[in-house]
Design a protein around this motif. Structure first.
Motif, PDB file in Angstrom:
ATOM      1  N   ASP B 246       8.407   6.857  16.800  1.00 34.86           N
ATOM      2  CA  ASP B 246       7.846   7.484  15.751  1.00 34.86           C
ATOM      3  C   ASP B 246       8.063   8.871  16.057  1.00 34.86           C
ATOM      4  OD1 ASP B 246       7.204   5.483  14.397  1.00 34.86           O
ATOM      5  OD2 ASP B 246       5.129   5.486  14.437  1.00 34.86           O
ATOM      6  N   GLN B 247       7.670   9.508  17.244  1.00 30.17           N
ATOM      7  CA  GLN B 247       7.294  10.955  17.346  1.00 30.17           C
ATOM      8  C   GLN B 247       7.725  11.288  18.782  1.00 30.17           C
ATOM      9  OE1 GLN B 247       3.014  12.247  17.172  1.00 30.17           O
ATOM     10  NE2 GLN B 247       3.780  13.617  15.529  1.00 30.17           N
ATOM     11  N   PRO B 248       8.930  11.150  19.041  1.00 30.21           N
ATOM     12  CA  PRO B 248       9.195  11.554  20.630  1.00 30.21           C
ATOM     13  C   PRO B 248       8.786  12.754  20.835  1.00 30.21           C
ATOM     14  CG  PRO B 248      11.175  11.461  19.239  1.00 30.21           C
ATOM     15  CD  PRO B 248      10.101  10.914  18.393  1.00 30.21           C
ATOM     16  N   ARG B 249       8.120  13.320  21.692  1.00 31.25           N
ATOM     17  CA  ARG B 249       7.515  14.515  22.436  1.00 31.25           C
ATOM     18  C   ARG B 249       8.501  15.324  23.396  1.00 31.25           C
ATOM     19  NH1 ARG B 249       1.673  13.576  22.044  1.00 31.25           N
ATOM     20  NH2 ARG B 249       1.798  12.696  19.806  1.00 31.25           N
ATOM     21  N   HIS B 250       9.144  14.554  24.306  1.00 38.59           N
ATOM     22  CA  HIS B 250       9.829  15.308  25.155  1.00 38.59           C
ATOM     23  C   HIS B 250      11.237  15.572  24.569  1.00 38.59           C
ATOM     24  CE1 HIS B 250      11.979  16.178  28.899  1.00 38.59           C
ATOM     25  NE2 HIS B 250      10.900  16.402  29.194  1.00 38.59           N
ATOM     26  N   PRO B 251      11.946  16.612  24.895  1.00 36.99           N
ATOM     27  CA  PRO B 251      13.239  17.063  24.244  1.00 36.99           C
ATOM     28  C   PRO B 251      14.083  16.116  24.498  1.00 36.99           C
ATOM     29  CG  PRO B 251      12.507  18.714  25.795  1.00 36.99           C
ATOM     30  CD  PRO B 251      11.351  17.865  25.577  1.00 36.99           C
ATOM     31  N   TYR B 252      14.105  15.642  25.786  1.00 34.19           N
ATOM     32  CA  TYR B 252      15.029  14.567  26.237  1.00 34.19           C
ATOM     33  C   TYR B 252      15.243  13.344  25.475  1.00 34.19           C
ATOM     34  CZ  TYR B 252      17.727  11.383  28.988  1.00 34.19           C
ATOM     35  OH  TYR B 252      18.483  10.251  29.610  1.00 34.19           O
ATOM     36  N   THR B 253      13.902  12.866  25.140  1.00 41.74           N
ATOM     37  CA  THR B 253      13.731  11.653  24.411  1.00 41.74           C
ATOM     38  C   THR B 253      14.051  12.006  22.903  1.00 41.74           C
ATOM     39  OG1 THR B 253      11.869  11.550  25.628  1.00 41.74           O
ATOM     40  CG2 THR B 253      12.132   9.878  23.953  1.00 41.74           C
ATOM     41  N   GLU B 254      13.826  13.120  22.227  1.00 41.25           N
ATOM     42  CA  GLU B 254      14.362  13.644  21.099  1.00 41.25           C
ATOM     43  C   GLU B 254      15.712  13.580  20.863  1.00 41.25           C
ATOM     44  OE1 GLU B 254      11.270  17.132  19.816  1.00 41.25           O
ATOM     45  OE2 GLU B 254      13.112  17.525  19.782  1.00 41.25           O
ATOM     46  N   ALA B 255      16.483  14.195  22.064  1.00 41.06           N
ATOM     47  CA  ALA B 255      17.982  14.495  21.935  1.00 41.06           C
ATOM     48  C   ALA B 255      18.525  13.018  22.036  1.00 41.06           C
ATOM     49  CB  ALA B 255      18.310  15.090  23.151  1.00 41.06           C
ATOM     50  N   LEU B 256      17.967  12.079  23.083  1.00 37.67           N
ATOM     51  CA  LEU B 256      18.322  10.656  23.051  1.00 37.67           C
ATOM     52  C   LEU B 256      18.260   9.844  21.637  1.00 37.67           C
ATOM     53  CD1 LEU B 256      16.883   9.010  26.141  1.00 37.67           C
ATOM     54  CD2 LEU B 256      19.280   9.348  25.811  1.00 37.67           C
ATOM     55  N   PHE B 257      17.238  10.148  20.688  1.00 35.80           N
ATOM     56  CA  PHE B 257      17.247   9.413  19.728  1.00 35.80           C
ATOM     57  C   PHE B 257      18.280   9.893  18.544  1.00 35.80           C
ATOM     58  CE2 PHE B 257      12.787   8.082  20.882  1.00 35.80           C
ATOM     59  CZ  PHE B 257      12.993   6.927  20.704  1.00 35.80           C
ATOM     60  N   ARG B 258      18.707  11.403  18.716  1.00 37.58           N
ATOM     61  CA  ARG B 258      19.516  12.107  18.027  1.00 37.58           C
ATOM     62  C   ARG B 258      20.939  11.489  18.143  1.00 37.58           C
ATOM     63  NH1 ARG B 258      17.103  17.258  17.729  1.00 37.58           N
ATOM     64  NH2 ARG B 258      18.379  17.661  19.479  1.00 37.58           N
ATOM     65  N   SER B 259      21.072  11.027  19.329  1.00 42.79           N
ATOM     66  CA  SER B 259      22.563  10.566  19.774  1.00 42.79           C
ATOM     67  C   SER B 259      22.922   9.066  19.391  1.00 42.79           C
ATOM     68  CB  SER B 259      22.811  10.821  21.338  1.00 42.79           C
ATOM     69  OG  SER B 259      21.822  10.002  22.103  1.00 42.79           O
ATOM     70  N   ILE B 260      21.705   8.434  18.721  1.00 43.84           N
ATOM     71  CA  ILE B 260      22.236   6.985  18.534  1.00 43.84           C
ATOM     72  C   ILE B 260      22.709   7.185  17.186  1.00 43.84           C
ATOM     73  CG2 ILE B 260      21.261   4.845  17.671  1.00 43.84           C
ATOM     74  CD1 ILE B 260      18.580   5.929  19.460  1.00 43.84           C
ATOM     75  N   PRO B 261      23.925   6.312  16.930  1.00 47.32           N
ATOM     76  CA  PRO B 261      24.316   6.269  15.539  1.00 47.32           C
ATOM     77  C   PRO B 261      23.637   5.583  14.610  1.00 47.32           C
ATOM     78  CG  PRO B 261      25.720   5.016  17.060  1.00 47.32           C
ATOM     79  CD  PRO B 261      24.599   5.686  17.864  1.00 47.32           C
ATOM     80  N   ARG B 262      23.485   6.035  13.496  1.00 44.83           N
ATOM     81  CA  ARG B 262      22.803   5.427  12.212  1.00 44.83           C
ATOM     82  C   ARG B 262      23.668   4.842  11.370  1.00 44.83           C
ATOM     83  NH1 ARG B 262      16.869   6.464  13.529  1.00 44.83           N
ATOM     84  NH2 ARG B 262      17.255   7.709  15.397  1.00 44.83           N
ATOM     85  N   LEU B 263      23.175   3.756  10.716  1.00 38.60           N
ATOM     86  CA  LEU B 263      24.001   3.222   9.817  1.00 38.60           C
ATOM     87  C   LEU B 263      23.898   3.958   8.451  1.00 38.60           C
ATOM     88  CD1 LEU B 263      23.869  -0.425  10.242  1.00 38.60           C
ATOM     89  CD2 LEU B 263      25.840   0.859  10.447  1.00 38.60           C
ATOM     90  N   ARG B 264      22.695   4.347   8.049  1.00 37.78           N
ATOM     91  CA  ARG B 264      22.351   4.938   6.803  1.00 37.78           C
ATOM     92  C   ARG B 264      22.682   6.373   6.799  1.00 37.78           C
ATOM     93  NH1 ARG B 264      17.391   1.635   6.523  1.00 37.78           N
ATOM     94  NH2 ARG B 264      18.159  -0.398   6.152  1.00 37.78           N
ATOM     95  N   ARG B 265      22.520   7.228   7.795  1.00 43.53           N
ATOM     96  CA  ARG B 265      22.771   8.596   7.778  1.00 43.53           C
ATOM     97  C   ARG B 265      24.327   8.676   7.730  1.00 43.53           C
ATOM     98  NH1 ARG B 265      19.649  11.400  12.298  1.00 43.53           N
ATOM     99  NH2 ARG B 265      18.006  10.282  11.078  1.00 43.53           N
ATOM    100  N   ARG B 266      24.656   9.667   6.973  1.00 41.90           N
ATOM    101  CA  ARG B 266      26.051  10.125   7.063  1.00 41.90           C
ATOM    102  C   ARG B 266      26.163  11.257   7.718  1.00 41.90           C
ATOM    103  NH1 ARG B 266      30.415   7.742   4.983  1.00 41.90           N
ATOM    104  NH2 ARG B 266      29.035   6.211   3.930  1.00 41.90           N
ATOM    105  N   SER B 267      27.005  11.497   8.872  1.00 43.07           N
ATOM    106  CA  SER B 267      27.017  12.791   9.577  1.00 43.07           C
ATOM    107  C   SER B 267      28.417  12.899  10.041  1.00 43.07           C
ATOM    108  CB  SER B 267      25.929  13.068  10.531  1.00 43.07           C
ATOM    109  OG  SER B 267      26.190  12.333  11.771  1.00 43.07           O
TER     110      SER B 267
END
Lengths: 312, 375
Positions: B246-267
């Motif tokens: 829900d709420q990653p606090r460490h910037p590394y974890t945040e960055a990890l989650f951002r680097s996961i491809p998502r099916l619904r989000r088009r980027s």
């Protein structure tokens, strides 16, 4: 559709295949090699003849002076098929008796050197560090002296013990001398191979399951390097047979019984007088055995080497 | 409040190399409660496998050694046990399965022989009884025709089946903790799902705890109750799986989650973390993540939260000069409690209490398991 059919077929094939062990696999591979089969038969024949050498009948026949001195080979009697020596003893029977000596010496010397080489190699490869350095020092030292010189020195040294001399006739001395010099090659091979296996996952897994060092060394790693021992046994026998002959020729081998080396030693002066049958018989026996063992050793290597597995 | 089954307290492990001492595990603390799945997640070389191995004291002893800390199993320090006592723990109380089912089985023995050996190492049973147990444990892990499979060699089995056999072997002595070191990395996706499902089922049946080592956040999301994120030898974030996702606090974890491809989000392009994992022999000063961190750059650009300007320094990271918050370079942030179910090691995450003494420990079970949804 087609993929499911393929996987179904492979599953069916899998069901039909009986569980095959490494050894059964190797055996099947060896049996496909005709030359190896022939050599195996030859070696088996030698073993049977060697066992026959333990019968009292043959022992008596080998020392009986029944024929004329230097009687030519002839069909007159079975004992004369290969002629007679200077004392009128049958060369054939002596040759057969010599098979017993040669194989007994070779097998026992090989067992000693395999025991020493395997144990030291396992310990050195598994524990590493100073134990490894110690073993390396030991086999480098043994290896730095030419083997034949070391054997001679060892044979002399062992004969030097007055108390042992009576109890040890020629044979145990030769066996010890050969066994304690011949382990270096195997030790090196096993050490290297064990070092490779020590890092394998299955060793870590065995440790994680609670296995101790001894169990891992002897129950987990040893079976994985056992093919080296079998190959070494086959090829080491060749070396032992030849070395026994060389020692006997130098007068250091078995002196109280007819061995192949003795026969060649006896025959070396007779050759000048045109008596060729004794030396011919002994060398032929050595040649055929060594050739068979060599080819068999190569075939075993092909059959057992894990790097060649699954290539055919 | 329950007592944890396994507790790591400030565990540090070092390796003596030619280039000096490197420390692949530093001050790692966390706890595992009975029946819980704790995941350690991180990139290759972050120290998660070494942590797992050092719990069982399986670090190759030179060059590796434990520099400090405690590994407490029921309050008993495993690091102080004799080798003989340790052998009883290994496989008996704590079992381990490995990444490569291909190579973790001895090629010259049948599956049955290997399972029976594991059983007889820890239980006083007759050979016939051991074979019965082996057959039962193969059946438990869902291997059809266990009678026949017991007589087979590892090379006759598929990867998934070998991993099942490994699990059967590990569970044959009913351990209380199973360490699973990337148990599905070497398997293909469908088999991965089966193996993880199997582990969940076995956990429900036996009540064992699992320490799951992985680099796959998907595996974490579906299996873990509590997650520790490791970066450069340390745990940088520790939380329940719900809190972390829900709420990653460490910037590394945040960055990890951002680097996961998502099916619904088009980027247009998948986010990556600049730079690469630092080499343990050459860690940056201060926070080990600052050369790659987006947060310390943002904080350097914007004034601090309290309106006070953030002191900055200029560094060169990944080949480009930039300004970052000074304290990130100067001081390594400790792992502090930042919420009721959350620990993080970042200067910019406020701690909830001053008492940092509480070691990361969460007696938490996820509410809905993926297995529950599927069933």
């Amino acid at each position: 559709m087609s993929t499911s059919a393929v996987s179904f077929a492979s599953a069916a094939w899998d069901m039909a295949a009986p569980p095959r062990s490494l050894w059964r696999d190797a055996w099947a591979r060896l049996r496909r090699n005709r030359l190896a089969k022939l050599c195996l038969a030859v070696v088996a024949l030698y073993v049977v003849l060697a066992l026959a050498g333990f019968t009292p009948h043959l022992q008596r026949a080998a020392s009986e002076m029944r024929y004329d001195s230097y009687e030519l080979p002839s069909w007159r009697a079975v004992g004369l098929w290969l002629g007679a020596d200077h004392l009128g003893r049958s060369v054939l029977w002596r040759l057969l008796y010599g098979t017993r000596i040669a194989l007994t010496v070779a097998v026992s010397a090989c067992l000693i050197s395999i025991f020493v080489g395997t144990t030291l190699g396992l310990i050195a490869g598994y524990f590493g560090r100073w134990i490894d350095s110690l073993v390396i020092w030991l086999f480098s030292t043994v290896n730095s002296v030419p083997a034949i010189l070391l054997m001679i020195a060892m044979a002399y040294a062992l004969q030097g013990f007055e108390t042992l001399k009576d109890r040890l006739s020629g044979m145990p001395i030769v066996v010890l001398a050969l066994g304690l010099t011949g382990w270096v090659g195997l030790c090196r091979l096993i050490r290297g191979e064990v070092m490779r296996h020590r890092e394998r996952d299955y060793v870590v897994a065995a440790r994680a399951a609670g296995a101790g060092h001894l169990r891992i060394m002897f129950r987990h790693i040893l079976p994985n390097v056992f093919h080296l021992i079998i190959i070494d046994f086959s090829l080491g026998m060749v070396g032992c047979v030849q070395a026994e002959v060389a020692l006997a020729f130098l007068g250091l081998g078995i002196t109280d019984r007819p061995s192949w080396g003795r026969m060649i030693d006896d025959a070396k002066l007779e050759l000048l007088r045109g008596v060729w049958w004794q030396v011919a018989a002994a060398t032929a026996a050595i040649f055929i055995l060594c050739l068979a063992l060599n080819i068999l050793g190569d075939a075993l290597r092909d059959a057992l080497d894990p790097r060649l597995r699954g290539t055919d | 409040m329950r007592k944890p089954l396994l507790e790591l307290r400030d565990l540090s492990v070092g390796f003596e190399t030619e280039g000096g001492l490197i420390v692949p595990v530093r001050d790692v603390s966390f706890a595992i409660y009975p029946g819980q799945t704790v995941a350690l997640v991180g990139e290759s070389g972050c120290g998660k496998s070494v942590t797992a191995l050092s719990i069982l004291r399986l670090i190759p002893s030179p060059p590796g050694r434990v520099l400090g800390g405690k590994v407490l199993l029921d309050g008993r320090d495993l690091l102080g046990l004799s080798e003989r006592e340790m052998r009883k723990v290994r496989g008996g109380e704590i079992a381990m399965i490995f990444q490569e089912p291909m190579t973790s089985l001895n090629p010259v023995f049948t599956i049955g022989e290997q399972i029976v050996e594991a059983i007889t190492l820890h239980q006083r049973v007759s050979s016939a009884e051991a074979w019965r147990i082996a057959e039962r444990s193969l059946r438990e892990v869902g291997i059809a025709d266990p009678q026949r499979r017991l007589r087979e060699y590892p090379h006759q089995m598929s990867g998934g089946m070998r991993q099942r056999a490994m699990i059967a072997m590990a569970l044959s002595c009913r351990p209380r903790l199973l360490i699973a070191d990337e148990p599905t990395t070497a398997l293909d996706v469908t088999i991965q799902a089966q193996i993880l499902e199997l582990l969940r089922t076995l956990q429900r049946e036996t009540g064992m705890a699992i320490l799951l080592i992985t680099h796959d956040l998907g595996v974490v999301a579906e299996n873990a109750d509590v997650v520790g994120v490791m970066y450069a030898s340390r745990i940088v974030e520790f939380a329940t799986v719900e809190d972390l996702f829900d709420q990653p606090r460490h910037p590394y974890t945040e960055a990890l989650f951002r680097s996961i491809p998502r099916l619904r989000r088009r980027s247009e392009r998948l986010a990556t973390i600049p730079g690469s994992v630092p080499n343990p022999s050459d860690f940056p000063p201060g926070c080990k993540f600052h050369p790659r961190c987006h947060r310390c750059r943002e904080r350097a650009a914007a004034p601090g939260a309290g309106g006070l300007p953030e002191p900055t320094v200029n560094i060169e990271a990944n080949g480009t000069p930039c300004a970052v918050a000074a304290r990130c370079v100067a001081v390594e942030p400790p792992l502090r409690r930042t919420g009721p179910r959350h620990w993080a090691a970042c200067h910019f995450v406020p701690a909830v209490a001053d008492d940092d003494a509480a070691l990361p420990a969460l007696d938490h079970k996820r509410m809905v398991t993926a297995a529950g949804v599927g069933a």
